[in-house]
Design an enzyme around this catalytic site. Sequence first.
Site, PDB file in Angstrom:
ATOM      1  N   TYR A 164       0.831  -1.204   0.000  1.00 45.22           N
ATOM      2  CA  TYR A 164       0.000   0.000   0.000  1.00 45.22           C
ATOM      3  C   TYR A 164       0.862   1.249   0.000  1.00 45.22           C
ATOM      4  O   TYR A 164       2.068   1.196   0.261  1.00 45.22           O
ATOM      5  CB  TYR A 164      -0.976   0.007   1.182  1.00 45.22           C
ATOM      6  CG  TYR A 164      -0.329   0.296   2.512  1.00 45.22           C
ATOM      7  CD1 TYR A 164      -0.249   1.610   2.992  1.00 45.22           C
ATOM      8  CD2 TYR A 164       0.203  -0.718   3.293  1.00 45.22           C
ATOM      9  CE1 TYR A 164       0.351   1.883   4.214  1.00 45.22           C
ATOM     10  CE2 TYR A 164       0.803  -0.452   4.512  1.00 45.22           C
ATOM     11  CZ  TYR A 164       0.874   0.851   4.969  1.00 45.22           C
ATOM     12  OH  TYR A 164       1.470   1.117   6.165  1.00 45.22           O
ATOM     13  N   CYS A 165       0.227   2.383  -0.295  1.00 47.05           N
ATOM     14  CA  CYS A 165       0.878   3.688  -0.253  1.00 47.05           C
ATOM     15  C   CYS A 165      -0.131   4.699   0.297  1.00 47.05           C
ATOM     16  O   CYS A 165      -0.963   4.340   1.121  1.00 47.05           O
ATOM     17  CB  CYS A 165       1.415   4.077  -1.625  1.00 47.05           C
ATOM     18  SG  CYS A 165       0.139   4.230  -2.892  1.00 47.05           S
ATOM     19  N   SER A 166      -0.120   5.923  -0.193  1.00 48.97           N
ATOM     20  CA  SER A 166      -1.071   6.933   0.275  1.00 48.97           C
ATOM     21  C   SER A 166      -2.403   6.854  -0.453  1.00 48.97           C
ATOM     22  O   SER A 166      -3.458   6.896   0.161  1.00 48.97           O
ATOM     23  CB  SER A 166      -0.510   8.346   0.087  1.00 48.97           C
ATOM     24  OG  SER A 166       0.573   8.556   0.932  1.00 48.97           O
TER      25      SER A 166
ATOM     26  N   MET B 298      -3.510   4.175   2.434  1.00 47.92           N
ATOM     27  CA  MET B 298      -3.505   4.845   3.736  1.00 47.92           C
ATOM     28  C   MET B 298      -4.662   5.816   3.859  1.00 47.92           C
ATOM     29  O   MET B 298      -5.276   5.925   4.921  1.00 47.92           O
ATOM     30  CB  MET B 298      -2.155   5.543   3.949  1.00 47.92           C
ATOM     31  CG  MET B 298      -1.873   5.912   5.364  1.00 47.92           C
ATOM     32  SD  MET B 298      -1.764   4.420   6.390  1.00 47.92           S
ATOM     33  CE  MET B 298      -1.793   5.167   7.997  1.00 47.92           C
TER      34      MET B 298
ATOM     35  N   GLY C 224      -2.786   4.760  -3.641  1.00 51.43           N
ATOM     36  CA  GLY C 224      -2.909   3.579  -4.491  1.00 51.43           C
ATOM     37  C   GLY C 224      -2.048   3.608  -5.738  1.00 51.43           C
ATOM     38  O   GLY C 224      -1.812   2.570  -6.346  1.00 51.43           O
TER      39      GLY C 224
END
Length: 162
Positions: free
Chosen positions: A126-128, A155, A130
């Site tokens: 995951y990231c902030s 996130m 996508g």
Amino acid sequence: MKIRLCLTVILSSLCIFIYAFFGVSYNSSAIASPLSPQQNILVASTNTDLQTTVDNYLKSIPGNYYTVGKVEELKQLLKQDNIFLVDVREPSEYASGHIGDAINIPLRTLVQNLDQIPKEQPVVVYCSSGYRSAMAVMSLHLLGYDNVRGFPPSMNGWKAAS
């Protein structure tokens, strides 16, 4: 010439994956080096076959195959001991908060840290928002990891659901 064609195919694959994952695209020719007329002919002559192959591949992927699409689904997976969570944001983003026991491997350092990513257990990236996780998933799949899925809510979705 073969290396440039290979890089073009890989970049195109990433673009197609990002488009399929998020429904967005960009002009990959804007970042590619200009090709000579001979190289353009080579790419043009194989473009139809490549498009057909990619089209068939994309149509064969089951829905949500590369994703954990909902926060509740990720929460259920985290209850299992064998899930491996990777946060591909920058260290400062990770330090400001992350999901569970995620390890931090920034996207730009992913290849240098493959030894930290298991191939024998489920991995969720995951990231902030996508975008970076989609690139990480596609990159890891290209490198032979068939156990990796992205978390498109990322996130931002995780925080919104809390």
